[in-house]
Design an enzyme around this catalytic site. Sequence first.
Site, PDB file in Angstrom:
ATOM      1  N   ASP A 149     -12.439  26.762  30.252  1.00 46.80           N
ATOM      2  CA  ASP A 149     -11.226  27.388  29.715  1.00 46.80           C
ATOM      3  C   ASP A 149     -10.111  26.350  29.606  1.00 46.80           C
ATOM      4  OD1 ASP A 149      -8.966  29.007  29.200  1.00 46.80           O
ATOM      5  OD2 ASP A 149      -9.775  30.651  30.396  1.00 46.80           O
ATOM      6  N   HIS A 190     -12.206  29.924  26.851  1.00 43.74           N
ATOM      7  CA  HIS A 190     -11.460  31.161  27.092  1.00 43.74           C
ATOM      8  C   HIS A 190     -12.034  32.345  26.323  1.00 43.74           C
ATOM      9  CE1 HIS A 190      -8.100  33.459  28.587  1.00 43.74           C
ATOM     10  NE2 HIS A 190      -7.832  33.877  27.371  1.00 43.74           N
ATOM     11  N   SER A 203      -7.553  37.396  31.120  1.00 43.43           N
ATOM     12  CA  SER A 203      -6.479  36.758  30.382  1.00 43.43           C
ATOM     13  C   SER A 203      -5.146  37.445  30.692  1.00 43.43           C
ATOM     14  CB  SER A 203      -6.805  36.756  28.880  1.00 43.43           C
ATOM     15  OG  SER A 203      -5.958  35.894  28.179  1.00 43.43           O
TER      16      SER A 203
END
Length: 349
Positions: free
Chosen positions: A296, A325, A142
Amino acid sequence: MLDNSFYTAEVQGPYETASIGRLELEEGGVIEDCWLAYATAGTLNEDKSNAILIPTWYSGTHQTWFQQYIGTDHALDPSKYFIISINQIGNGLSVSPANTADDSISMSKFPNVRIGDDVVAQDRLLRQEFGITELFAVVGGSMGAQQTYEWIVRFPDQVHRAAPIAGTAKNTPHDFIFTQTLNETVEADPGFNGGEYSSHEEVADGLRRQSHLWAAMGFSTEFWKQEAWRRLGLESKESVLADFLDPLFMSMDPNTLLNNAWKWQHGDVSRHTGGDLAAALGRVKAKTFVMPISEDMFFPVRDCAAEQALIPGSELRVIEDIAGHLGLFNVSENYIPQIDKNLKELFES
């Protein structure tokens, strides 16, 4: 300075801190005493060639990496590598709005920090504390993936391998809008008081709203349809909020989240090449495995694949996971085995 037990070793796991001195920021601000929190596992070898750096993600610390990804039964094996996770500036453990002793940058006055500022600070810490000038690998998820990309573009000769997981080199318009919405959840709470609250508990409603937004977008539609939350030991979709996400986000510092969100919004390695993303990623020398998560909704495979195609010698390794995610938290049984398989292959390259 505010007291918040969430940002302690008792909650986040053991860590150390080191001051790297004065840090001039890309946006023009200054942190006169920039100190970073970091955690290590393993032993640095004599020629310092086995160091793996793990940057942290939005709202997170080193904790999840040490709990879920690092161990002798994983690719991130401390019996082979010296693993150091450095908490990003403004994340609540490293110098942040609520923990700095410098009143000129405390709370709402904390300056905007860019991904590049973090990478410069991390490089300085590695050299100062350990004498590390090159990295065996950088692995990040991320916002940690954003920092990974920054490392291999800014310092192409210093990183030999890279694994950006569930993140992009240049933030997308969708993610910019999403992070703006994250900000609005806390800024709209009267208790936020323009960032000058006296306790994060005064912003409980805003933090709860942020939790609910993460429930809607952080987990995929398939996660909810297939009731994948049962693997977490939860009894209902409502308990995902009440027993997992609400307690997590309502423990956090609002200004810390805002600082992270601004940084996320403005992540862009093409700043090094006048806005030319292909030129920026074309500078990469590290062997790179780009690892998007299949479901995601923030960093979809097609966005990650488009960037991967610009990185010389790189490979696209899609992680199949319905969690979306937040699969980064090791929600699905098949998640970590895929990560380990790819990392082991990368590390052997």
